[in-house]
Design a protein around this motif. Structure first.
Motif, mmCIF file in Angstrom:
data_model
loop_
_atom_site.group_PDB
_atom_site.id
_atom_site.type_symbol
_atom_site.label_atom_id
_atom_site.label_comp_id
_atom_site.label_asym_id
_atom_site.label_seq_id
_atom_site.Cartn_x
_atom_site.Cartn_y
_atom_site.Cartn_z
ATOM 1 N N UNK A 174 0.829 -1.207 0.000
ATOM 2 C CA UNK A 174 0.000 0.000 0.000
ATOM 3 C C UNK A 174 0.864 1.257 0.000
ATOM 4 N N UNK A 175 2.174 1.085 -0.165
ATOM 5 C CA UNK A 175 3.073 2.253 -0.196
ATOM 6 C C UNK A 175 2.733 3.308 -1.249
ATOM 7 N N UNK A 176 2.183 2.926 -2.419
ATOM 8 C CA UNK A 176 1.841 3.994 -3.374
ATOM 9 C C UNK A 176 0.869 5.024 -2.787
ATOM 10 N N UNK A 177 0.069 4.600 -1.808
ATOM 11 C CA UNK A 177 -0.845 5.561 -1.159
ATOM 12 C C UNK A 177 -0.025 6.660 -0.465
ATOM 13 N N UNK A 178 1.131 6.269 0.071
ATOM 14 C CA UNK A 178 2.004 7.265 0.700
ATOM 15 C C UNK A 178 2.465 8.296 -0.322
ATOM 16 N N UNK A 179 2.810 7.808 -1.514
ATOM 17 C CA UNK A 179 3.275 8.719 -2.558
ATOM 18 C C UNK A 179 2.158 9.684 -2.946
ATOM 19 N N UNK A 180 0.952 9.129 -3.187
ATOM 20 C CA UNK A 180 -0.179 9.994 -3.541
ATOM 21 C C UNK A 180 -0.420 11.046 -2.453
ATOM 22 N N UNK A 181 -0.360 10.602 -1.218
ATOM 23 C CA UNK A 181 -0.628 11.527 -0.115
ATOM 24 C C UNK A 181 0.419 12.642 -0.076
ATOM 25 N N UNK A 182 1.678 12.271 -0.263
ATOM 26 C CA UNK A 182 2.732 13.295 -0.229
ATOM 27 C C UNK A 182 2.656 14.199 -1.457
#
Lengths: 342, 798
Positions: A174-182
């Motif tokens: 689910x790390x891509x969610x971190x990218x989207x959030x940042x």
């Protein structure tokens, strides 16, 4: 003519007996009223017994009198008592079977994996994390490249990926969610991303091509590895109890540096060594680390100003420990006999 | 990566036990997955000396030997080619048991008695070499137990080396870590090569055509080589780390690769034409056969090692069949090169040819280590194959790689880690892994990183080394809360959990199904003019496409349970679904919630007979769910492909379709092998529900005046829907109509043919006053007039 004392006593007893028999058959208030009139009215059966007093010898009269008074009171009491019971039940005290099964109410339940997910979410929400969501179909860029996993890099071998095209993959974490959030927000970031992930693992007792993760990210000024250890420790103790210890071991992930694998002290043997922890006293949970500055480069955060930590965990792994399930596949079978246990 | 304890001890002195070494390595980031002692699968095997050996009169391949076991000489029949007089070899005595429970007994072999068996290494489980008798050293004491002769068995560590640590794909690399952890230092022996003076150009020149992909190419020429089996100690170690012993020359290249991490290749010099080596890109379509016998079609991405005429090796991956060392090879050209990592990885991936060599090159070896490795191998070849090194080393190094210098702020490092280390402590830690540290002014340190650590290029990389060697355990967790970082809740997530709680509260069990399905189950569920989101590399066809509708998942669960004699169930799940619009590559991904009713609402019970679910059960669930989310009213529109035409309905909120419910068709049920047609389901686009749900709750005053109920029965044509009647009642009922409840619905003998009776209980209430009977009567008349006008409705009962 005087009657025999015994005869009179027995007449009184017969009347009393008959009364109680009638009373036991009284099913309604009307029945009861009828019996009351029959026995206690001025011309009722009890009252008429008093006329028998005159038929015995003087010496025996007080004795008969006392007996008649006792019977009169017993009849009155019994009627009163019955009256009260009618007030309670509204009807007759017939045989009522409270052991018959109740009318079925359909019982729902939440899936055990989702219950664990909910619990994990709740713990992090309690620590001020916001829950973020994202698509399960991701771009290669968000799933890999922006996490410092370039194409043609050996670290891609760490995850077997389902590809939809050159551009799209089923997210492997689910790390891509971190990218989207940042990409969308500026620090401070304090978030978790719970969700479903996919890896090309042949199903067996510990692998499923679909699985669930919760990943966390915190980015702000002055965020440290010690903060990361603190959050993971607090989480472990909220989830499994105050005496759980956490161990961090150095490891490697392309998107964190320093990177760590973290373990919880075995919840079954309290770290003494048992079958579940393979005598090590530790249960491997997942990975964590400080966000690699290269990742900040992809989302335009200044690595000289901000630092951050990230951590992950597998929900199936925790659920298997918590419920002592030894085959991951049972979670996805949805057998009612399994679901009903939760 | 496997290493052995004895091998490590050649390079570093330490007194830790094997378990302590394993723990320490794991805590330094080199996860030891397994530690085990090499097994000895034999008993009653002793050192024997063949004192006499003669051919069997009738069998050429057998020898009749007499073997001295110290004080006793036994007759032994032996089939090995090297059973020559004077050889010391292991002898399994009568009654001994070898690998795979092979029992050795005295027996007659082709007419001659054999009181035991002379053994190969394979028969003893020491290596996989089975062609020859194991050759023991001349000093082996005859008659001694073989186990005693061999000494304590070695211990193997199986280490999971992460992709960032190519230096640890070698014994020396791991020894260096142990040295750093224990405070001792690495012992790396000096190598002295004595070469026969000659001009190397007479024998070989190297031309690198592609300097972008070959940074360095070093080589040595050796002659007078004798190919034979490698000595036992080398075969044993290679066996322990999982490499097959071939012959002395090839084994040396592998042994040195394991030891120092540099892949090497030995060519049979006789098979190289033109006395030269050319490193160049392959041509598109060029074909090449590697030494495993596989022919590959190459493209320009691959790098080839060629002689003056032809390609002889696939650079960094595998040598060629046309130039590999032969049994009669007597001259060898030894290659020790550095190839660009990405390119090697690309070739290995493309050709599906991952080797010990490519694994190291693609992670990045030490470009300044080629000479050491080459000389180590050359000197071993001199020792073990009787070779002579001729002339100088060739070293073509066009892309010189120099050590990286990194400036590190001590303060920054401490902030990142949440510790307060002193400059000197940090310097000491970094020095322990062979970084040169210069203490610059003030807060800054400068570290010069040796080229065997390509992973260290930035300050943060040094911070990781500091953390790792300082010990993660020694960093105190900070549990102070950070109120300033608290975030708001995410309303979509709250709504999702609210919906899950609501539906499970209506008696549904939540399921969790795989997102991937077999195509055949999904066709009926694809929206019109869409196609599946398909995987390019599925595990199998059964998990080939992304589900297009959550009902597919629920049907899977119903079928699963029906096959296990469970008939009645209510299931639901929220999950993602996806499809592709026709002719477009862009995917549509949506979150859906779906629920399903299967079988009976109620079982046979003492208070009533079993009742099957019907359409109005699923509708009730839909109404309940919508009401709970604050969507009080929705429109219905008929027909949806997943459901029966008649018993189905779309759910329209605010003019937009949000989902549908109805009875599952027989076609779909047949597909799932569900045998009864009593399944009803609903699904919603989760985000449409979220969009339309009540976001805020605002108090609506409770009426203070009594409400007035009024029952109304109407006769009407059978094909007028209850929904349209209700709608018109609302329309004509005035502002005080607060509730319409249909309580009776009758078709049959009591009413005339073609008609039905529908009865409503209406409730009137005003916020301002108590309503009078006359007012109500007037409204009822108004409603009746309206219904009569719209549908020709007649009053049946009032």
């Amino acid at each position: 003519m005087t009657e025999n004392l015994e005869t009179i006593i027995s007449v009184i007893a017969e009347t009393e007996k008959a009364f109680f028999y009638r009373l036991s058959n009284a099913a309604t208030r009307d029945d009861l009223e009828e019996i009351r009139i029959e026995y206690l009215s001025r011309k009722g059966k009890v009252q008429s017994l008093f006329s028998l007093i005159g038929k015995v010898d003087g010496v025996d009269r007080p004795k008969i009198g006392a007996e008649l008074n006792r019977v009169k009171k017993a009849v009155q009491d019994a009627i009163d008592e019955k009256q009260k019971s009618f007030q309670r039940t509204g009807k007759a005290i017939e045989f009522f079977d409270p052991t018959l099964p109740g009318r079925t109410v359909s019982i729902g339940s939440l899936h055990p994996l989702m219950q664990v997910m909910d619990e994990v979410k709740q713990i992090f929400v309690g620590m001020g994390f916001r829950i973020e969501e994202g698509d399960e179909i991701e771009t290669d860029y968000h799933n890999f490249e922006a996490l410092n996993i370039p194409k043609h890099h050996p670290s891609r071998d760490m995850q077997d990926t389902f590809y939809l095209s050159d551009e799209y993959v089923l997210r492997t974490h689910t790390s891509p969610v971190q990218i989207h959030t940042m990409e969308d927000q500026k620090p401070p970031i304090r978030m978790i991303a719970p969700g479903r992930c996919f890896r090309k693992d042949t199903p067996d007792a510990t692998h499923s091509p679909t699985f669930h993760q919760v990943e966390g990210l915190c980015v702000d000024r002055g965020v440290s590895f010690a903060d990361l250890k603190g959050v993971v420790l607090a989480f472990a103790q909220k989830l499994f109890g105050k005496d759980v210890k956490v161990r961090f071991r150095p490891s490697f992930f392309p998107f964190t540096e320093p990177s760590a694998e973290y373990d919880f002290s075995c919840i079954f043997c309290k770290g003494q060594g048992c079958r579940v922890c393979k005598d090590t006293g530790w249960l491997e949970i997942s990975g964590a680390g400080m966000v690699d500055p290269a990742v900040f480069g992809f989302v335009d955060y200044d690595p000289d100003v901000y630092s951050g930590y990230a951590f992950g965990m597998g929900i199936e792994r925790i659920a298997m420990l918590k419920y002592q399930v030894n085959d991951i596949r049972i979670f996805y079978e949805n057998d009612l006999r399994f679901l009903k246990q939760f | 990566m496997k290493v052995t304890l004895n091998w490590l001890k050649e390079f570093v002195d330490f007194s830790l036990s094997a378990t302590q070494v394993a723990d320490a390595l794991t805590m330094a980031g080199l996860e030891v997955e397994e530690v085990y002692t090499l097994e000895r699968n034999f008993s009653r095997v002793v050192v024997g000396k063949i004192v006499k050996s003669q051919k069997h009169p009738d069998a050429d391949h057998l020898s009749l030997c007499r073997v001295d076991i110290g004080g006793n000489i036994l007759p032994i029949v032996c089939g090995a080619p090297n059973a020559y007089e004077g050889l010391k070899a292991p002898l399994a005595l009568d009654g001994s048991v070898l690998l795979n429970d092979l029992k050795v007994e005295t027996q007659k072999i082709r007419g001659f008695e054999s009181q035991g068996m002379l053994c190969s290494e394979a028969e003893l489980g020491l290596s996989e070499r089975s062609e020859q008798l194991m050759e023991l050293t001349a000093d082996a004491e005859v008659g001694k137990e073989l186990g005693q002769y061999l000494g304590e068995p070695d211990i193997v560590f199986d280490i999971n080396v992460t992709p960032n640590r190519p230096d640890c794909l070698s014994v020396i690399g791991i020894a260096r870590e142990i040295a750093a952890m224990t405070g001792s230092s690495l012992k790396k022996p000096e190598l002295n090569i004595t070469a026969i003076p000659d001009a190397i150009e007479k024998y070989m020149t190297v031309d690198i055509k592609d300097e972008e992909r070959c940074f360095r190419y070093s080589g040595r020429y050796l002659r007078d080589i004798t190919i034979k089996p490698a000595p036992f100690w080398m075969a044993l170690r290679l066996h322990a780390v999982g490499i097959r012993s071939i012959n002395n020359v090839v084994d040396v290249t592998n042994y040195v690769m394991m030891e120092v991490g540099q892949p090497l290749h030995a060519f049979d010099y006789r098979l190289l034409e033109g006395k030269k080596v050319i490193v160049r890109a392959a041509e598109a379509g060029e074909r090449f056969t590697t030494l495993d016998g596989q022919e590959h079609e190459l493209d320009q991405d691959s790098l080839l090692i060629c002689d003056g005429v032809k390609p002889v090796a696939l650079a960094g991956v595998m040598g060629g069949l046309n130039s590999e060392v032969q049994p009669d090879t007597n001259t060898v050209f030894l290659e020790s090169a550095y190839f660009e990592p990405t390119n090697i990885r690309r070739t290995a991936k493309k050709l599906d040819l991952s080797t010990e060599s490519s694994r190291r090159f693609e992670r990045g070896i030490d470009p300044n280590g080629t000479i050491y490795a080459m000389n180590r191998a050359a000197s071993l070849m001199v020792d073990l194959a009787g070779g002579h090194v001729v002339g100088d080393a060739i070293d073509n190094y066009p892309q010189k790689v120099t050590p990286v210098e990194i400036d590190l702020s001590v303060h920054q490092s401490n902030v990142w880690l949440g510790v307060s280390l002193k400059k000197e402590q940090i310097a000491e830690i970094l020095s322990s892994i062979e970084l040169s540290v210069e203490q610059k002014n003030g807060d800054t340190l400068r570290a010069i990183v040796p080229t065997f650590r390509p992973d260290l290029t930035r300050p943060i990389d040094l911070v990781e080394e500091i953390a790792r060697l300082y010990g993660y355990d020694n960093i105190e967790p900070n549990v102070a809360p950070r109120i300033d970082q608290l975030q708001e809740a995410n309303p979509r997530v709250l709504f999702r959990d609210f919906v899950r709680q609501t539906v499970s509260g209506m008696g549904f069990r939540e399921t969790c199904n795989l997102s991937l399905i077999h195509k055949k189950f999904g066709h009926e569920f694809l929206p019109q003019k869409t196609g599946f989101v398909e995987l390019l590399n599925p595990l199998s066809e059964d998990l080939g496409v992304f589900r297009p509708n959550m009902i597919v998942s629920l049907l899977t669960s119903v079928a699963y349970n029906r096959n296990r004699q469970m008939h009645d169930m209510r299931l639901f799940e929220i999950g993602n679904v996806a499809w592709k619009e026709d002719g477009r590559s862009v995917k549509t991904e949506k979150t859906q919630i779906a629920g399903i009713l299967a079988g009976h609402r109620q079982e046979n019970a003492w208070y009533g007979k079993a009742k099957e679910f019907d359409f109005y059960d699923i509708k009730g669930v839909v109404e309940g769910l919508l009401a709970k989310t604050g969507i009080e009213k929705f429109e219905q529109e008929s027909a949806h492909d997943v459901f029966w035409d008649a018993e189905s309905s779309k759910v329209i909120v605010d003019g937009k379709s949000c989902g549908a419910f109805g009875k599952i068709t027989d076609d779909v049920l047949t597909l799932f092998k569900i045998k009864t047609n009593d399944l009803f389901a609903f699904y919603f686009d989760f985000d449409k529900l979220f969009e339309n749900c009540r976001k805020e709750k605002i108090y609506n005053p409770v009426p203070r005046f009594p409400s007035v109920p009024f029952d109304l029965a109407i006769l009407i044509d059978v094909n007028v829907s209850a929904g349209s009647l209700e709608k018109e009642i609302w329309k004509s009922g005035g502002e005080n109509l607060v509730d319409v409840h249909l309580f009776d619905y009758y078709k049959g003998e009591q009413v005339e043919a073609g008609k039905k009776s529908v009865a409503f209980s209406l409730t009137f209430s005003s916020k301002e006053r108590t309503l009078s009977d006359d007012e109500i009567e007037n409204v009822i008349d108004q409603i009746l007039a309206h219904l009569s006008g719209q549908f020709g409705a007649q009053l049946r009962d009032r």
